[in-house]
Design a protein around this motif. Structure first.
Motif, short mmCIF file in Angstrom:
data_model
loop_
_atom_site.label_atom_id
_atom_site.label_comp_id
_atom_site.label_asym_id
_atom_site.label_seq_id
_atom_site.Cartn_x
_atom_site.Cartn_y
_atom_site.Cartn_z
N ASP A 265 0.80 -1.22 0.00
CA ASP A 265 0.00 0.00 0.00
C ASP A 265 0.83 1.27 0.00
O ASP A 265 0.30 2.37 -0.14
CB ASP A 265 -0.96 0.00 1.21
N GLU A 266 2.15 1.14 0.20
CA GLU A 266 3.00 2.33 0.19
C GLU A 266 3.88 2.33 -1.05
O GLU A 266 4.77 1.49 -1.20
CB GLU A 266 3.87 2.37 1.47
N LYS A 267 3.62 3.30 -1.90
CA LYS A 267 4.25 3.33 -3.22
C LYS A 267 5.78 3.27 -3.17
O LYS A 267 6.40 2.45 -3.85
CB LYS A 267 3.81 4.61 -3.94
N GLU A 268 6.36 4.15 -2.34
CA GLU A 268 7.82 4.21 -2.27
C GLU A 268 8.43 2.87 -1.84
O GLU A 268 9.37 2.38 -2.42
CB GLU A 268 8.25 5.31 -1.27
N LYS A 269 7.85 2.33 -0.78
CA LYS A 269 8.34 1.06 -0.23
C LYS A 269 8.24 -0.05 -1.27
O LYS A 269 9.14 -0.87 -1.44
CB LYS A 269 7.52 0.66 1.00
N VAL A 270 7.11 -0.07 -1.96
CA VAL A 270 6.85 -1.12 -2.94
C VAL A 270 7.87 -1.06 -4.08
O VAL A 270 8.52 -2.04 -4.42
CB VAL A 270 5.40 -1.03 -3.48
N THR A 271 8.05 0.12 -4.65
CA THR A 271 8.96 0.24 -5.80
C THR A 271 10.42 0.05 -5.37
O THR A 271 11.18 -0.65 -6.02
CB THR A 271 8.81 1.60 -6.50
N GLN A 272 10.75 0.64 -4.23
CA GLN A 272 12.13 0.56 -3.76
C GLN A 272 12.52 -0.89 -3.44
O GLN A 272 13.60 -1.36 -3.81
CB GLN A 272 12.25 1.43 -2.52
N THR A 273 11.62 -1.61 -2.78
CA THR A 273 11.91 -3.01 -2.42
C THR A 273 12.06 -3.86 -3.69
O THR A 273 12.96 -4.70 -3.78
CB THR A 273 10.78 -3.56 -1.53
N ALA A 274 11.20 -3.63 -4.66
CA ALA A 274 11.28 -4.39 -5.91
C ALA A 274 12.61 -4.12 -6.61
O ALA A 274 13.27 -5.04 -7.10
CB ALA A 274 10.11 -4.03 -6.82
N GLU A 275 13.01 -2.88 -6.64
CA GLU A 275 14.27 -2.53 -7.31
C GLU A 275 15.48 -3.12 -6.57
O GLU A 275 16.43 -3.58 -7.20
CB GLU A 275 14.38 -1.01 -7.45
N GLU A 276 15.41 -3.12 -5.26
CA GLU A 276 16.53 -3.69 -4.48
C GLU A 276 16.68 -5.18 -4.75
O GLU A 276 17.79 -5.68 -4.96
CB GLU A 276 16.28 -3.47 -2.98
N LEU A 277 15.55 -5.90 -4.76
CA LEU A 277 15.63 -7.35 -5.00
C LEU A 277 16.11 -7.63 -6.42
O LEU A 277 16.92 -8.53 -6.66
CB LEU A 277 14.26 -8.00 -4.76
N GLU B 158 25.03 -4.55 -21.42
CA GLU B 158 25.02 -3.36 -20.58
C GLU B 158 24.08 -3.59 -19.40
O GLU B 158 23.20 -4.45 -19.48
CB GLU B 158 24.53 -2.16 -21.39
N THR B 159 24.26 -2.80 -18.35
CA THR B 159 23.36 -2.92 -17.20
C THR B 159 21.94 -2.60 -17.65
O THR B 159 21.70 -1.55 -18.25
CB THR B 159 23.79 -1.94 -16.10
N PRO B 160 21.00 -3.50 -17.41
CA PRO B 160 19.63 -3.25 -17.88
C PRO B 160 18.89 -2.25 -16.98
O PRO B 160 19.34 -1.94 -15.89
CB PRO B 160 18.98 -4.63 -17.77
N ASP B 161 17.77 -1.77 -17.48
CA ASP B 161 16.91 -0.88 -16.70
C ASP B 161 16.16 -1.72 -15.67
O ASP B 161 15.28 -2.51 -16.03
CB ASP B 161 15.92 -0.19 -17.65
N LEU B 162 16.51 -1.59 -14.42
CA LEU B 162 15.86 -2.36 -13.36
C LEU B 162 14.95 -1.48 -12.51
O LEU B 162 14.74 -1.76 -11.33
CB LEU B 162 16.92 -3.07 -12.49
N SER B 163 14.42 -0.45 -13.13
CA SER B 163 13.48 0.38 -12.37
C SER B 163 12.12 -0.32 -12.34
O SER B 163 11.76 -1.05 -13.25
CB SER B 163 13.35 1.77 -13.00
N ALA B 164 11.40 -0.11 -11.24
CA ALA B 164 10.11 -0.78 -11.06
C ALA B 164 9.05 -0.18 -11.97
O ALA B 164 8.93 1.04 -12.08
CB ALA B 164 9.68 -0.67 -9.60
N ARG B 165 8.28 -1.06 -12.63
CA ARG B 165 7.13 -0.61 -13.42
C ARG B 165 5.90 -0.83 -12.55
O ARG B 165 5.67 -1.96 -12.11
CB ARG B 165 6.96 -1.46 -14.69
N LEU B 166 5.12 0.22 -12.35
CA LEU B 166 3.89 0.05 -11.57
C LEU B 166 2.80 -0.51 -12.48
O LEU B 166 2.50 0.07 -13.53
CB LEU B 166 3.46 1.37 -10.95
#
Ligand SMILES: [Zn+2]
Length: 529
Positions: free
Chosen positions: A282-294, A514-522
């Motif tokens: 339910d928290e956008k920042e936490k959700v995207t940040q955690t996904a990107e970290e993993l 090259e390093t891929p784009d690992l940003s979270a897609r909502l």
């Protein structure tokens, strides 16, 4: 979508009437419906199917359970369990096949069609537990699980909360992510936590329904351009161990409902085949940040994934096993592993074993070979009985690319009938080798699978199993172990396979990526998808 008040009171009255009329008798689940509880359906099909195998999986392979039988898959849903009392359940159809070749379109349409018909019988639903594997391939259809969930949505609508439970070797397409509200997968390979994961998927669904929180507000999806075999990504050893160890702590954060990492399935050639991370909450920042970290953690480890046990050619493996004083010396016959999607009837390895002079006499090193399908030999064994001599062809009915059917001649030492997969199992002794021949293919993962046939793997010199990494019971039994790089539909040397449709660049196929784009897609929520 809990029912409206007027419906509630009507149902209350109805259930009271039914309660009285029901004294002493057994009634089906539906007549005991409790109006204050959510209505939750169960559906799903599970198979891992290799498109690099000539085998085709038909409807009977799924051993589909219907209605109340579906509960038998889940010990946490026994009649007296807490979970059973938390909802009105509507189990429809669930099938679970041993991995195999591509599923025929007819089989898929029949099973999906029946599921949809069964779902229509009890509309509407507050929730649906979608219990799949995620690596089904179907003739002429991309992303079958995405297609399946989309067709379920057409029947149940977009408001119902779908909680999807998967194997970590499944694939998560954008479409599957969009139509799922909660989604999770196993965190252990071998899958010792399979039931725990399914239970988590059910609990998350019930928690969201009971609390009235409904669908998590955010779903992050990160595709990772990595495609690796399961035999390099076990969570028993590094780097898979620490990668997956981070999942549970990630889910304990405020604002996160669940998190999951999919290795993906390596033996199908579709754009969806690659690793994925998803996080819901339910928290956008936490959700995207955690996904990107993993996802970043997975990518950074990519060069460290190695086969989890020594690998060698079959000849080298047999040389080592024969010379070893450790027993049982386990050899994984990996290329035709039926639990990864191999046909399970490749005769190449058995032929090589029986050709070795060491095993020709009864005084040679004892060896168990598990297993080879051979319905003709099984028939012949039933005629002569235990102690009789048989001679019949086995194997290569499905996958004869590497070796033709093998003429097996020996003495029958055991016949067992009634196994749900094999139907009939026969043991034939040839020289110092006990060969397990089945009517239909069956994986041999438990000590009991052997002892039921009068075999004692713990006191056998060499045990060869069509398997990849050893499942826990075999792993605990081994005195030594090697994984043989044998040919078959699930060849572990991925770079030997011809991929045409997976996304590129993809690790490890494309060097110096090259390093891929690992940003979270909502991912849009299911009612907006
Ligand atoms: Zn798996």
């Amino acid at each position: 979508m809990l029912r409206e008040k007027s419906t509630y009171s009507f149902l209350c009255l109805l259930s009271i009437l039914l309660l009285f009329s029901d004294c002493g008798g057994k009634s089906p689940e539906s007549t005991k419906e409790k109006a204050d509880l959510p209505r939750v359906a169960i559906a799903g099909l599970a198979i891992e199917s290799s498109t690099f195998s000539p085998a085709v999986s038909e409807e009977d392979a799924f051993l589909a359970r219907r209605g109340e039988e579906v509960f038998d898959y889940y010990p946490f849903m026994k009649p007296d369990s807490i979970n059973r009392s938390r909802a009105n359940w509507f189990p429809t159809l669930r099938g679970h096949a041993i991995p195999g070749g591509i599923v025929s379109r007819e089989a898929y349409e029949s099973l999906v069609g029946e599921t949809l018909e069964r779902l229509k019988e009890n509309l509407p639903y507050d929730g649906l537990f979608f219990d799949i594997h995620g690596a089904m391939s179907v003739v002429g259809l991309d992303d079958p699980e995405g297609d399946f969930i989309e067709r379920i949505r057409e029947v149940i609508g977009k408001e119902t909360i779908i909680s999807t439970s998967m194997d970590l070797h499944g694939n998560v397409s954008w479409r599957l992510a969009g139509n799922s509200d909660l989604i999770t997968c196993y965190r252990m390979a071998p899958h010792e936590d399979a039931l725990e994961s399914k239970k988590r998927a059910v609990n998350n669904l019930l928690d969201r329904l009971e609390s009235g929180k409904g669908k998590p507000a955010f779903k992050a999806w990160v595709p990772i351009p990595i495609l690796l075999p399961g035999e390099k990504t076990s969570t028993r050893v590094e780097p898979g161990k620490s990668l997956y160890a981070a999942v549970n702590p990630a889910t304990q954060q405020e604002g996160i409902v669940d998190a999951a990492i999919w290795v993906g399935y390596a033996w199908a050639d579709e754009p969806r085949n690659h690793a994925v991370v998803m996080v819901t909450g339910d928290e956008k920042e936490k959700v995207t940040q955690t996904a990107e970290e993993l996802a970043t953690s997975f990518w950074e480890r990519r060069n460290k994934f190695e086969f989890i046990a020594p690998t060698a050619s079959l000849k080298e493996s047999l040389d080592m096993a024969i010379a070893s004083d450790k027993s049982p010396f386990m050899i994984s016959d990996m290329g035709d592993n039926p639990t990864a999607g191999g046909a399970g009837d490749v005769t190449w390895t058995l032929r090589e074993i029986l050709d070795r002079p060491e095993f020709k006499s009864t005084s040679g090193p004892s060896l168990i070979y598990a297993s080879i399908p051979g319905p003709d030999l099984v028939e012949a064994a039933l005629e002569v009985g235990v102690g009789g001599k048989v001679s019949a062809k086995v194997g290569a009915a499905v996958d004869d690319r590497f070796a033709p059917p093998l003429l097996l001649s020996g003495t029958v030492t055991a016949i067992e009938e009634g196994d749900k997969n094999a139907e009939i199992e026969v043991v034939v002794k040839v020289g110092s080798v006990h060969v397990i021949v089945t009517k239909k293919r069956k994986p041999y993962h438990k000590e009991k699978d052997f002892t039921d046939l009068g075999l004692n793997p713990k006191e056998t010199d060499i045990v060869v199993v069509k398997i990849g990494y050893l499942v826990p019971e075999l792993y605990d039994m081994r005195a030594d172990w090697i994984m043989a790089l044998t040919p078959g539909g699930v060849d572990q040397d991925l770079e030997r396979l011809e991929f045409k449709r997976i996304n590129r660049p993809m690790f490890p196929f494309d060097k110096n990526m090259e390093t891929p784009d690992l940003s979270a897609r909502l991912v849009p929520l299911s009612h907006e998808f």
